[in-house]
Design a protein around this motif. Structure first.
Motif, PDB file in Angstrom:
ATOM      1  N   THR A  97      -2.152  -1.605  -2.194  1.00 41.63           N
ATOM      2  CA  THR A  97      -1.690  -0.345  -1.603  1.00 41.63           C
ATOM      3  C   THR A  97      -1.786   0.835  -2.555  1.00 41.63           C
ATOM      4  O   THR A  97      -1.236   1.906  -2.258  1.00 41.63           O
ATOM      5  N   ASP A 100      -0.717   5.756  -2.448  1.00 44.48           N
ATOM      6  CA  ASP A 100       0.260   6.470  -3.266  1.00 44.48           C
ATOM      7  C   ASP A 100       0.345   7.939  -2.828  1.00 44.48           C
ATOM      8  O   ASP A 100      -0.663   8.637  -2.733  1.00 44.48           O
ATOM      9  N   ARG A 156       6.460   3.685  -0.468  1.00 37.95           N
ATOM     10  CA  ARG A 156       6.346   2.315  -0.978  1.00 37.95           C
ATOM     11  C   ARG A 156       7.533   2.026  -1.875  1.00 37.95           C
ATOM     12  O   ARG A 156       8.154   2.948  -2.436  1.00 37.95           O
ATOM     13  N   GLY A 196       5.251  -1.537  -4.957  1.00 38.07           N
ATOM     14  CA  GLY A 196       4.054  -1.124  -4.249  1.00 38.07           C
ATOM     15  C   GLY A 196       3.977  -1.557  -2.799  1.00 38.07           C
ATOM     16  O   GLY A 196       3.014  -1.224  -2.097  1.00 38.07           O
ATOM     17  N   PHE A 197       4.974  -2.309  -2.310  1.00 31.38           N
ATOM     18  CA  PHE A 197       4.974  -2.742  -0.919  1.00 31.38           C
ATOM     19  C   PHE A 197       5.406  -1.585  -0.010  1.00 31.38           C
ATOM     20  O   PHE A 197       6.259  -0.769  -0.371  1.00 31.38           O
ATOM     21  N   VAL A 198       4.823  -1.529   1.192  1.00 36.65           N
ATOM     22  CA  VAL A 198       5.049  -0.413   2.104  1.00 36.65           C
ATOM     23  C   VAL A 198       6.377  -0.582   2.832  1.00 36.65           C
ATOM     24  O   VAL A 198       6.663  -1.643   3.415  1.00 36.65           O
ATOM     25  N   THR A 224       5.522   3.174   9.414  1.00 37.84           N
ATOM     26  CA  THR A 224       5.707   3.697   8.067  1.00 37.84           C
ATOM     27  C   THR A 224       6.282   5.107   8.135  1.00 37.84           C
ATOM     28  O   THR A 224       6.617   5.613   9.207  1.00 37.84           O
ATOM     29  N   ARG A 246       3.887  -5.408   3.659  1.00 39.09           N
ATOM     30  CA  ARG A 246       5.159  -4.782   4.032  1.00 39.09           C
ATOM     31  C   ARG A 246       6.274  -5.233   3.109  1.00 39.09           C
ATOM     32  O   ARG A 246       6.369  -6.411   2.760  1.00 39.09           O
TER      33      ARG A 246
END
Length: 557
Positions: free
Chosen positions: A476, A480, A485, A489-491, A517, A529
């Motif tokens: 992901t 940025d 996130r 780094g997970f959404v 999101t 996710r």
């Protein structure tokens, strides 16, 4: 009948557990079609699958599969379903002794049955041959017979050679491997006016020779779609793992103009799994490649476009459109986007691993390299399911498999059923509280230095094969500043945005849908996710659920 234009006679395979019926079917088929088709007879589902595997290895085409419904151990439906993985284009006929409507409906739903034939078929001129004639005509006109295999010439310790083999295997492209040191490999290099210093050489079925091709060049020459057919879609799915394939299947089947964009090959990490045994509906387990292949065919059947070797690098909001940008500067627009980018294996920081990756050191790749590990000592780093599945699979051919686990046991990271399997396999050793310090070797892996974290002592062991499964990081980075996130780094999506989002980030009066999101109309599903379950079944479920919220979003436009 017209003789199909192929040097090898296509096969018609018939399977029936009643020896008398089996011989009678084969006899009648041979009388009519024996000159142009090879008639293969089997008296059990297992025997028929063995025959199909041999035909597949030889590259021989199969035109028709004719199976009796009521067979012990493996009935006709189970056989046809299993056979689809080897020969998806073969015509499928179910044979039964009486009109079993339930079986016919079940067969149509499960194996996309082409015809339902009743016994007895006397006289064959009226009840058998017209059916077979029609199915052979359909098979011939579909022009789905196998083509000549792609040839790959490379060196055992060439990293790019390994990557090309992995790319072709994961994309279900049949190929034949030739070592650059074998006579046939040398002949192919000479014919292409290439040398063994720049590998691999790839020769496509039409005779095109490519030296060290990129993934994009490979895809274009072996028939994989690389360019979207339109500029605007209802739904763009980014990522072809279980979540992305689930989204593509449900999106296309419900009438949305859907395109799936994948960087390498559909299947994701799950597609590299040698065996998934806890997926609903497969009590005997299913390989990641089989599950991926079926989902791929299903998505295409419903009309989804599947695009490979396209790297997505940007996502923009342009009014009601969502713009997806590719690394080559091209872009496509859609009403909605589902992020199913999944995760990549984390890189190990032991000294020497970077230099030897692809030359004895592999991240994943257990399926592709398994044959080369026969009677070898193999090491695997990791304590989760992916590492355990690789250990079980590689143990079938390797002399020994050693599982290196940093933790004190497997209990906290691996499913119970896998722990039990590993404990029962004699040539698998589990070394807990163990770290890898260094990998040694000149042009390929030769040994490893390991440390016991309890005693603090180190030792160096001979090793030619190391597979690394030490967790995963979300793909992901390119998001940025676009979507919210978490620190890893997970959404972040749905209700979790209320906690994670700074004031003003969500611009609509309504709350975000579940899986939506911080950008309205952009959803996330699967391993990318935040707080996802990291399981194949949950990823598929989220992919389907995301499509439900896509419909709700579109209703509000």
């Amino acid at each position: 009948m017209t003789n199909p234009s192929t040097a090898v006679r296509p096969s018609i395979l018939t399977v029936d557990d009643d020896a008398g019926v089996s011989r009678a079917v084969a006899r009648d088929l041979r009388r009519r079609y024996g000159e142009t088709y090879r008639i293969v007879r089997a008296e059990s589902g297992d025997q028929a699958m063995d025959a199909l595997r041999e035909l597949k290895l030889r590259g021989d085409p199969v035109a028709i599969l004719l199976a009796d419904y009521r067979m012990p151990q493996m009935n006709g439906l189970e056989f046809l379903e299993a056979a689809m993985d080897l020969y998806p284009a073969a015509r499928r006929i179910l044979l039964t002794a009486y009109a079993d409507t339930g079986a016919a409906i079940e067969a149509i739903n499960i194996v996309d049955l082409d015809y339902y034939l009743l016994k007895p078929w006397d006289p064959p001129e009226e009840k058998l041959y017209p059916v077979i004639d029609a199915q052979l005509e359909s098979w011939t006109e579909a022009d789905l017979r196998p083509v000549t295999e792609t040839k790959v010439v490379g060196h055992r310790w060439s990293a790019r050679s390994s990557e090309v083999r992995e790319f072709l295997a994961r994309n279900q492209v049949p190929y034949r491997w030739y070592s650059s040191e074998t006579p046939e490999g040398v002949r192919l290099l000479e014919a292409a006016e290439a040398d063994a210093l720049n590998l691999p050489l790839v020769v496509t079925p039409d005779g095109t020779a490519m030296v060290a091709p990129t993934d994009g060049e490979l895809a274009a020459h072996v028939g994989l779609a690389t360019t979207p057919s339109a500029d605007f879609y209802d739904l763009v799915v980014i990522g072809g793992g279980p979540a992305g394939l689930g989204s593509a299947v449900y999106g296309a089947s419900e009438g949305l103009r859907t395109v799936l964009v994948e960087r390498t090959a559909t299947g994701g990490q799950a597609g590299q799994s040698s065996r998934i045994e806890n997926y609903l509906g497969f009590p005997d387990g299913v390989s990641g490649a089989q599950l991926t292949s079926r989902a791929h065919r299903q998505a295409v059947k419903f009309g989804a476009e599947l695009i490979t070797t396209r790297d997505v690098v940007g996502l923009e909001v342009n009014g009601s459109a969502r713009t997806v940008r590719f690394s080559d500067g091209a872009s496509i627009d859609a009403h909605t986007v589902i992020l199913a980018t999944g995760v990549d294996y984390r890189l190990h920081n032991a000294f020497g691993l970077d230099r030897l990756t692809g030359c004895g050191v592999y991240y994943g790749s257990a399926l592709t390299e398994a044959a080369n590990c026969a009677q070898q000592d193999v090491y695997i780093i990791g304590g989760a399911n992916s590492a355990g599945q690789a250990a079980v699979y590689l143990s079938r051919q390797a002399r020994s498999v050693t599982l290196l686990v940093r933790g004190k046991s497997l209990d906290d990271s691996m499913s119970y059923y896998l722990i039990q399997q590993i404990a029962a396999i004699e040539n698998i050793t589990v070394r807990t509280n163990t770290d890898l310090l260094e990998a040694h070797g000149d042009d390929h892996l030769e040994s490893l230095t390991l440390r016991d974290n309890v005693t603090g002592t180190s030792e160096t062991v001979d090793a030619g094969w190391l597979f690394v499964f030490i967790g995963a990081a979300p793909c992901t980075e390119w998001l940025d500043g676009v979507v919210v996130r978490d620190s890893h780094g997970f959404v972040v999506a749905g209700p979790d945005l209320a906690v994670a989002t700074t004031p003003g980030r969500w611009t609509l009066e309504r709350p975000p849908f579940h899986l939506e999101t911080s950008v309205p109309g952009v959803f996330v599903a699967g391993d990318a996710r935040a707080e996802s379950a990291k399981r194949v079944a949950s990823a598929v479920g989220e992919g389907a659920m995301a499509v439900m919220f896509v419909h709700r979003y579109l209703e509000g436009l």
